[in-house]
Design a protein around this motif. Structure first.
Motif, PDB file in Angstrom:
ATOM      1  N   ALA A  96       0.817  -1.227   0.000  1.00 17.58           N
ATOM      2  CA  ALA A  96       0.000   0.000   0.000  1.00 17.58           C
ATOM      3  C   ALA A  96       0.848   1.274   0.000  1.00 17.58           C
ATOM      4  O   ALA A  96       0.321   2.379  -0.145  1.00 17.58           O
ATOM      5  N   VAL A  97       2.162   1.123   0.157  1.00 16.97           N
ATOM      6  CA  VAL A  97       3.037   2.310   0.237  1.00 16.97           C
ATOM      7  C   VAL A  97       3.021   3.086  -1.085  1.00 16.97           C
ATOM      8  O   VAL A  97       3.092   2.505  -2.159  1.00 16.97           O
ATOM      9  N   GLN A  98       2.872   4.404  -0.965  1.00 18.05           N
ATOM     10  CA  GLN A  98       2.897   5.317  -2.120  1.00 18.05           C
ATOM     11  C   GLN A  98       3.978   6.363  -1.860  1.00 18.05           C
ATOM     12  O   GLN A  98       4.400   6.543  -0.719  1.00 18.05           O
ATOM     13  N   PRO A  99       4.382   7.097  -2.910  1.00 21.46           N
ATOM     14  CA  PRO A  99       5.402   8.134  -2.693  1.00 21.46           C
ATOM     15  C   PRO A  99       4.963   9.185  -1.660  1.00 21.46           C
ATOM     16  O   PRO A  99       5.794   9.776  -0.975  1.00 21.46           O
ATOM     17  N   ASN A 100       3.637   9.400  -1.528  1.00 22.32           N
ATOM     18  CA  ASN A 100       3.135  10.430  -0.599  1.00 22.32           C
ATOM     19  C   ASN A 100       2.723   9.852   0.766  1.00 22.32           C
ATOM     20  O   ASN A 100       2.065  10.535   1.554  1.00 22.32           O
ATOM     21  N   THR A 101       3.091   8.592   1.044  1.00 27.35           N
ATOM     22  CA  THR A 101       2.748   7.991   2.344  1.00 27.35           C
ATOM     23  C   THR A 101       3.564   8.649   3.451  1.00 27.35           C
ATOM     24  O   THR A 101       4.793   8.661   3.409  1.00 27.35           O
ATOM     25  N   ARG A 102       2.853   9.201   4.435  1.00 27.01           N
ATOM     26  CA  ARG A 102       3.516   9.913   5.538  1.00 27.01           C
ATOM     27  C   ARG A 102       3.370   9.184   6.867  1.00 27.01           C
ATOM     28  O   ARG A 102       4.165   9.370   7.785  1.00 27.01           O
ATOM     29  N   LEU A 103       2.298   8.389   6.979  1.00 23.95           N
ATOM     30  CA  LEU A 103       1.978   7.824   8.291  1.00 23.95           C
ATOM     31  C   LEU A 103       1.407   6.418   8.150  1.00 23.95           C
ATOM     32  O   LEU A 103       0.565   6.164   7.293  1.00 23.95           O
ATOM     33  N   LEU A 104       1.879   5.512   9.008  1.00 21.65           N
ATOM     34  CA  LEU A 104       1.251   4.199   9.190  1.00 21.65           C
ATOM     35  C   LEU A 104       0.636   4.200  10.575  1.00 21.65           C
ATOM     36  O   LEU A 104       1.279   4.662  11.536  1.00 21.65           O
ATOM     37  N   PHE A 105      -0.596   3.707  10.686  1.00 18.42           N
ATOM     38  CA  PHE A 105      -1.287   3.732  11.968  1.00 18.42           C
ATOM     39  C   PHE A 105      -1.781   2.324  12.305  1.00 18.42           C
ATOM     40  O   PHE A 105      -2.495   1.701  11.532  1.00 18.42           O
ATOM     41  N   ALA A 106      -1.399   1.830  13.490  1.00 22.12           N
ATOM     42  CA  ALA A 106      -1.789   0.479  13.911  1.00 22.12           C
ATOM     43  C   ALA A 106      -2.279   0.490  15.352  1.00 22.12           C
ATOM     44  O   ALA A 106      -1.987   1.419  16.118  1.00 22.12           O
ATOM     45  N   GLU A 107      -3.009  -0.531  15.678  1.00 21.62           N
ATOM     46  CA  GLU A 107      -3.527  -0.700  17.047  1.00 21.62           C
ATOM     47  C   GLU A 107      -3.414  -2.181  17.333  1.00 21.62           C
ATOM     48  O   GLU A 107      -3.863  -2.999  16.534  1.00 21.62           O
ATOM     49  N   THR A 108      -2.802  -2.553  18.446  1.00 21.18           N
ATOM     50  CA  THR A 108      -2.609  -3.982  18.696  1.00 21.18           C
ATOM     51  C   THR A 108      -2.612  -4.295  20.184  1.00 21.18           C
ATOM     52  O   THR A 108      -1.996  -3.563  20.945  1.00 21.18           O
ATOM     53  N   PRO A 109      -3.325  -5.335  20.626  1.00 18.53           N
ATOM     54  CA  PRO A 109      -4.242  -6.179  19.857  1.00 18.53           C
ATOM     55  C   PRO A 109      -5.487  -5.392  19.431  1.00 18.53           C
ATOM     56  O   PRO A 109      -5.809  -4.375  20.040  1.00 18.53           O
ATOM     57  N   SER A 110      -6.192  -5.913  18.419  1.00 14.03           N
ATOM     58  CA  SER A 110      -7.352  -5.206  17.900  1.00 14.03           C
ATOM     59  C   SER A 110      -8.600  -5.540  18.711  1.00 14.03           C
ATOM     60  O   SER A 110      -8.633  -6.506  19.463  1.00 14.03           O
ATOM     61  N   ASN A 111      -9.598  -4.733  18.508  1.00 15.28           N
ATOM     62  CA  ASN A 111     -10.874  -4.874  19.192  1.00 15.28           C
ATOM     63  C   ASN A 111     -11.935  -5.279  18.165  1.00 15.28           C
ATOM     64  O   ASN A 111     -12.036  -4.614  17.151  1.00 15.28           O
ATOM     65  N   PRO A 112     -12.722  -6.289  18.350  1.00 13.39           N
ATOM     66  CA  PRO A 112     -12.823  -7.177  19.513  1.00 13.39           C
ATOM     67  C   PRO A 112     -12.100  -8.521  19.300  1.00 13.39           C
ATOM     68  O   PRO A 112     -12.110  -9.344  20.197  1.00 13.39           O
ATOM     69  N   LEU A 113     -11.473  -8.751  18.139  1.00 11.78           N
ATOM     70  CA  LEU A 113     -10.963 -10.093  17.838  1.00 11.78           C
ATOM     71  C   LEU A 113      -9.521 -10.316  18.319  1.00 11.78           C
ATOM     72  O   LEU A 113      -8.945 -11.379  18.089  1.00 11.78           O
ATOM     73  N   THR A 114      -8.926  -9.328  18.937  1.00 11.55           N
ATOM     74  CA  THR A 114      -7.580  -9.426  19.537  1.00 11.55           C
ATOM     75  C   THR A 114      -6.513  -9.882  18.542  1.00 11.55           C
ATOM     76  O   THR A 114      -5.599 -10.617  18.894  1.00 11.55           O
ATOM     77  N   GLU A 115      -6.627  -9.429  17.286  1.00 13.65           N
ATOM     78  CA  GLU A 115      -5.583  -9.743  16.297  1.00 13.65           C
ATOM     79  C   GLU A 115      -4.351  -8.893  16.618  1.00 13.65           C
ATOM     80  O   GLU A 115      -4.462  -7.697  16.919  1.00 13.65           O
ATOM     81  N   VAL A 116      -3.182  -9.512  16.509  1.00 18.87           N
ATOM     82  CA  VAL A 116      -1.943  -8.844  16.903  1.00 18.87           C
ATOM     83  C   VAL A 116      -1.133  -8.506  15.655  1.00 18.87           C
ATOM     84  O   VAL A 116      -0.940  -9.356  14.783  1.00 18.87           O
ATOM     85  N   CYS A 117      -0.690  -7.242  15.551  1.00 19.30           N
ATOM     86  CA  CYS A 117       0.182  -6.925  14.414  1.00 19.30           C
ATOM     87  C   CYS A 117       1.624  -6.783  14.890  1.00 19.30           C
ATOM     88  O   CYS A 117       1.892  -6.528  16.066  1.00 19.30           O
ATOM     89  N   ASP A 118       2.534  -6.956  13.947  1.00 14.16           N
ATOM     90  CA  ASP A 118       3.962  -6.983  14.252  1.00 14.16           C
ATOM     91  C   ASP A 118       4.515  -5.550  14.198  1.00 14.16           C
ATOM     92  O   ASP A 118       4.773  -5.013  13.118  1.00 14.16           O
ATOM     93  N   ILE A 119       4.679  -4.921  15.353  1.00 12.60           N
ATOM     94  CA  ILE A 119       5.068  -3.505  15.412  1.00 12.60           C
ATOM     95  C   ILE A 119       6.428  -3.287  14.744  1.00 12.60           C
ATOM     96  O   ILE A 119       6.610  -2.343  13.963  1.00 12.60           O
ATOM     97  N   GLN A 120       7.366  -4.180  15.052  1.00  8.97           N
ATOM     98  CA  GLN A 120       8.717  -4.044  14.494  1.00  8.97           C
ATOM     99  C   GLN A 120       8.692  -4.083  12.956  1.00  8.97           C
ATOM    100  O   GLN A 120       9.324  -3.262  12.285  1.00  8.97           O
ATOM    101  N   ALA A 121       7.925  -5.022  12.403  1.00  7.36           N
ATOM    102  CA  ALA A 121       7.844  -5.157  10.938  1.00  7.36           C
ATOM    103  C   ALA A 121       7.191  -3.921  10.318  1.00  7.36           C
ATOM    104  O   ALA A 121       7.633  -3.432   9.269  1.00  7.36           O
ATOM    105  N   LEU A 122       6.151  -3.380  10.977  1.00  6.24           N
ATOM    106  CA  LEU A 122       5.473  -2.192  10.434  1.00  6.24           C
ATOM    107  C   LEU A 122       6.375  -0.962  10.537  1.00  6.24           C
ATOM    108  O   LEU A 122       6.356  -0.086   9.659  1.00  6.24           O
ATOM    109  N   ALA A 123       7.172  -0.897  11.604  1.00  3.08           N
ATOM    110  CA  ALA A 123       8.120   0.227  11.742  1.00  3.08           C
ATOM    111  C   ALA A 123       9.129   0.186  10.594  1.00  3.08           C
ATOM    112  O   ALA A 123       9.464   1.229  10.014  1.00  3.08           O
ATOM    113  N   ASP A 124       9.570  -1.016  10.242  1.00  2.00           N
ATOM    114  CA  ASP A 124      10.517  -1.147   9.131  1.00  2.00           C
ATOM    115  C   ASP A 124       9.888  -0.689   7.816  1.00  2.00           C
ATOM    116  O   ASP A 124      10.526   0.022   7.031  1.00  2.00           O
ATOM    117  N   VAL A 125       8.633  -1.076   7.578  1.00  2.00           N
ATOM    118  CA  VAL A 125       7.937  -0.645   6.355  1.00  2.00           C
ATOM    119  C   VAL A 125       7.826   0.881   6.339  1.00  2.00           C
ATOM    120  O   VAL A 125       8.110   1.536   5.323  1.00  2.00           O
TER     121      VAL A 125
END
Ligand SMILES: *Cc1c(COP(=O)(O)O)cnc(C)c1O
Length: 410
Positions: free
Chosen positions: A147-176
């Motif tokens: 989804a990255v575009q030349p004008n991408t300025r911000l990635l926004f995540a929330e973990t675990p998610s509500n209500p299904l408690t899905e967990v995202c990989d903060i380190q991997a998203l920081a790298d992206v």
């Protein structure tokens, strides 16, 4: 009165009860609550320097207030950031985040599983001002990358998610984010710094709804944004002064005192949640349990690494209602379990010492279509618990009352 200087390298438990602005001349042990809108200046020249930002000093509580500063300093130390801004709500913190970082034509990548108001704020309200957004899978890092575009300025995540408690990989998203020249913001509401410090995993900004576990006793609406001193000074403080997302001194004080017991509460509530999730998993009337602390959770290993070995205090489960589930029956069964409780509070709030129980499909996720709910995996038989500090046996009995009277033949 001369102040004791806190030594360096204190542990988080100590910081959580000790970090604050200097005591007043009276030497109060519990932090003072400064309920004042403005601050008297010693003379006109000092006032001029303080308003120009050339000299530190409180002027007006829309910008800064000593009680709010205490809360900000304490939370920043716990999150491991240089600075923090207290805001009137969690949503105000996210509005501040977007206003401070984005302009028309900028692009945001956001998990599709974030808090509903966050989704509407970024896609709808900021969309009106020309901010573009793409919503992607909570757990599939490749989708974020794509989804990255030349004008991408911000990635926004929330973990675990509500209500299904899905967990995202903060380190991997920081790298992206960093490879794209963008910043990563993480809403740390569910774990709090007691269980998870996103900045240590590479995030740039941490968002909080202080309404939840930071206060922890369901008393106030509050929020915060934690980031580097440079981001706070350059991007966020100017917006804060003009836009007035101000956290009241009273609410800041409540959150400040809440943080003193944060780690104890988070650990106890997580332990209760794990016990309850384990028990639910063994009940014949329960089709599936969603809890990162269970080995059956798809991101169990990641969650254990990222969340100090705990699953947090939110547990969701599906009641059995046929296979495939009949939505009308599923809703009836879920309502029956919810209405049979005598201890749990029927409310969509979370982060309280009192266990709350809710039916996401008809409350927090009631405004989306049935097809959207199906896609998000939020069925009519889903029940979310935000587990509190009650005795675990009382909580089991409270859920068992409704579960055992369900028809298990389906
Ligand atoms: C509640 C919540 C918010 C919004 O916080 P408010 O204080 O209600 O504005 C944001 N993110 C998450 C994950 C929440 O649970």
């Amino acid at each position: 009165m001369t102040q004791k200087q806190l030594p360096d390298n204190l542990h988080p438990d100590t910081l959580a009860v000790r970090v604050a602005v200097d005591k007043s001349q009276y030497g109060e042990n519990s932090e003072a609550m400064y309920l004042t809108s403005s601050f008297v200046q010693p003379d006109a020249a000092t006032a001029a320097r303080r308003f120009a930002g050339e000299e530190d000093g409180y002027t007006y509580s829309r910008f800064t207030n000593p009680t709010v500063t205490s809360m900000e300093q304490r939370l920043a130390r716990l999150e491991g950031t240089q600075a923090c801004i207290g805001t009137s709500s969690g949503m105000a913190a996210i509005t501040l985040l977007c206003m401070g970082l984005l302009k028309a034509g900028d692009h945001v990548i956001c998990s599709q599983s974030v808090f509903g108001s966050t989704l509407r704020l970024i896609a709808g309200e900021f969309g009106k001002f020309g901010v573009q957004s793409t919503f992607v899978s909570q757990t599939d890092v490749a989708q974020w990358q794509a989804a990255v575009q030349p004008n991408t300025r911000l990635l926004f995540a929330e973990t675990p998610s509500n209500p299904l408690t899905e967990v995202c990989d903060i380190q991997a998203l920081a790298d992206v984010a960093h490879a794209a020249g963008a910043l990563l913001a993480v809403d740390n509401c569910f774990c709090t710094p007691a269980l998870q410090q996103p900045v240590k995993l590479g995030a740039d900004i941490v968002i909080h709804s202080g309404t939840k576990y930071l206060d922890g006793q369901g008393r106030v609406i509050a929020g915060a944004l934690c980031a580097s001193q440079q981001l706070v000074d350059k991007n966020f403080m100017p917006v804060m002064r003009s836009a007035g997302f101000t956290l009241s001194a009273f609410n800041a004080w409540v959150v400040l005192k809440g943080m003193e017991t944060l780690a104890i509460r988070m650990n106890a509530q997580s332990a209760n949640a794990l016990a309850l999730a384990t028990w639910l998993q063994a009940q014949p009337q329960v089709a599936r349990v969603y809890y990162p602390g269970l080995a059956s959770h798809p991101q169990h290993a990641l969650a254990m690494r990222q969340q100090s070995g705990t699953g947090g205090a939110v547990v969701s489960f599906d009641v059995k209602a046929g296979n495939p589930a009949d939505p009308v029956l599923a809703r009836q069964q879920a309502f029956h379990v919810i209405d049979s409780t005598q201890v749990c509070s029927i409310t969509a709030n979370l982060g309280d010492t009192k266990t709350t129980i809710t039916h996401p499909a008809s409350t927090s996720h009631g405004r989306i279509t049935e097809a959207q709910r199906q896609a998000a995996g939020i069925g009519q038989g889903l029940i979310r618990l935000a587990v509190g500090l009650e005795n675990i046996e009382d909580l089991k009995a409270d859920l068992d009352r409704g579960l055992r009277s369900l028809d298990t033949s389906i």
